[in-house]
Design a protein around this motif. Sequence first.
Motif, PDB file in Angstrom:
ATOM      1  N   ALA A  80       0.826  -1.205   0.000  1.00 48.09           N
ATOM      2  CA  ALA A  80       0.000   0.000   0.000  1.00 48.09           C
ATOM      3  C   ALA A  80       0.863   1.258   0.000  1.00 48.09           C
ATOM      4  CB  ALA A  80      -0.944  -0.003   1.205  1.00 48.09           C
ATOM      5  N   ALA A  81       1.936   1.273   0.785  1.00 48.25           N
ATOM      6  CA  ALA A  81       2.827   2.436   0.811  1.00 48.25           C
ATOM      7  C   ALA A  81       3.485   2.650  -0.548  1.00 48.25           C
ATOM      8  CB  ALA A  81       3.892   2.258   1.895  1.00 48.25           C
ATOM      9  N   GLU A 109       3.011  -0.365  12.913  1.00 40.66           N
ATOM     10  CA  GLU A 109       3.962  -0.443  11.797  1.00 40.66           C
ATOM     11  C   GLU A 109       4.093   0.918  11.118  1.00 40.66           C
ATOM     12  OE1 GLU A 109       4.448  -3.360   7.866  1.00 40.66           O
ATOM     13  OE2 GLU A 109       2.652  -3.485   9.102  1.00 40.66           O
ATOM     14  N   ILE A 110       5.262   1.148  10.547  1.00 40.09           N
ATOM     15  CA  ILE A 110       5.484   2.288   9.672  1.00 40.09           C
ATOM     16  C   ILE A 110       6.215   1.774   8.446  1.00 40.09           C
ATOM     17  CG2 ILE A 110       7.629   2.965  10.832  1.00 40.09           C
ATOM     18  CD1 ILE A 110       6.903   5.896  10.143  1.00 40.09           C
ATOM     19  N   VAL A 111       5.808   2.258   7.274  1.00 40.50           N
ATOM     20  CA  VAL A 111       6.457   1.865   6.025  1.00 40.50           C
ATOM     21  C   VAL A 111       6.801   3.132   5.247  1.00 40.50           C
ATOM     22  CG1 VAL A 111       6.265   0.576   3.873  1.00 40.50           C
ATOM     23  CG2 VAL A 111       5.215  -0.326   5.951  1.00 40.50           C
ATOM     24  N   VAL A 112       8.066   3.239   4.839  1.00 40.14           N
ATOM     25  CA  VAL A 112       8.574   4.422   4.149  1.00 40.14           C
ATOM     26  C   VAL A 112       9.096   4.016   2.773  1.00 40.14           C
ATOM     27  CG1 VAL A 112      10.262   6.298   4.255  1.00 40.14           C
ATOM     28  CG2 VAL A 112       9.260   5.401   6.372  1.00 40.14           C
ATOM     29  N   PRO A 113       8.576   4.609   1.699  1.00 41.29           N
ATOM     30  CA  PRO A 113       9.116   4.308   0.367  1.00 41.29           C
ATOM     31  C   PRO A 113      10.575   4.749   0.236  1.00 41.29           C
ATOM     32  CG  PRO A 113       6.958   5.336   0.190  1.00 41.29           C
ATOM     33  CD  PRO A 113       7.399   5.471   1.629  1.00 41.29           C
ATOM     34  N   VAL A 114      11.345   3.951  -0.482  1.00 43.74           N
ATOM     35  CA  VAL A 114      12.736   4.267  -0.805  1.00 43.74           C
ATOM     36  C   VAL A 114      12.766   4.623  -2.284  1.00 43.74           C
ATOM     37  CG1 VAL A 114      15.078   3.346  -0.985  1.00 43.74           C
ATOM     38  CG2 VAL A 114      13.622   2.677   0.950  1.00 43.74           C
ATOM     39  N   ARG A 115      13.320   5.789  -2.591  1.00 45.56           N
ATOM     40  CA  ARG A 115      13.328   6.268  -3.981  1.00 45.56           C
ATOM     41  C   ARG A 115      14.748   6.355  -4.522  1.00 45.56           C
ATOM     42  NH1 ARG A 115       9.381   8.720  -1.156  1.00 45.56           N
ATOM     43  NH2 ARG A 115       7.289   8.707  -2.046  1.00 45.56           N
ATOM     44  N   ASP A 116      14.874   6.143  -5.831  1.00 42.34           N
ATOM     45  CA  ASP A 116      16.161   6.337  -6.479  1.00 42.34           C
ATOM     46  C   ASP A 116      16.330   7.821  -6.812  1.00 42.34           C
ATOM     47  OD1 ASP A 116      14.693   6.816  -8.838  1.00 42.34           O
ATOM     48  OD2 ASP A 116      15.213   4.894  -9.735  1.00 42.34           O
ATOM     49  N   ALA A 117      17.405   8.167  -7.500  1.00 40.20           N
ATOM     50  CA  ALA A 117      17.698   9.566  -7.821  1.00 40.20           C
ATOM     51  C   ALA A 117      16.628  10.199  -8.699  1.00 40.20           C
ATOM     52  CB  ALA A 117      19.064   9.669  -8.487  1.00 40.20           C
TER      53      ALA A 117
END
Length: 153
Positions: A80-81, A109-117
């Motif tokens: 979902a995140a 819970e916590i979910v954080v998206p990881v993004r590229d450049a």
Amino acid sequence: MDKEKKEGRYQRLFTQIEQLLQKSPDQTAAMATIAAVLYHKMEYFFWCGFYRVDGQRLIVGPYQGPAACQVLEGRGVCLAAAEQNQTLVVPDVHKFPGHIACDSRSLSEIVVPVRDANGRITAVLDVDSKELNSFDETDAASLEQITALLSRF
């Protein structure tokens, strides 16, 4: 932990992680370092790790804590995140529609998206707690700042 103490701890952790990542050869090593530091320095983190985007599913990456679900598909907070392109704070996982219970002891819970450049989501940072209501806006902002360090890989 009160807000001021939590903010101070996260500031110190950010500095420590930023310095450690200067020596990381790739994203996997960096993720392993982040998961280890956060897991061992934040006492309410029961499980801390990454799920990598693989098409329409997520595959477990580096983590600390009990054994994890290996593949997440179709539902859950992590997906979902990623789909909503935003950090999700879930005070009670039992009230989240479609929650995937990899460990029944996890309550929030916590979910954080990881993004590229380029801003594309490549993974998510997933953190679970054995207590209800463990995560707030301070966790969200601080973990977003920490995961932003991965954009250089």
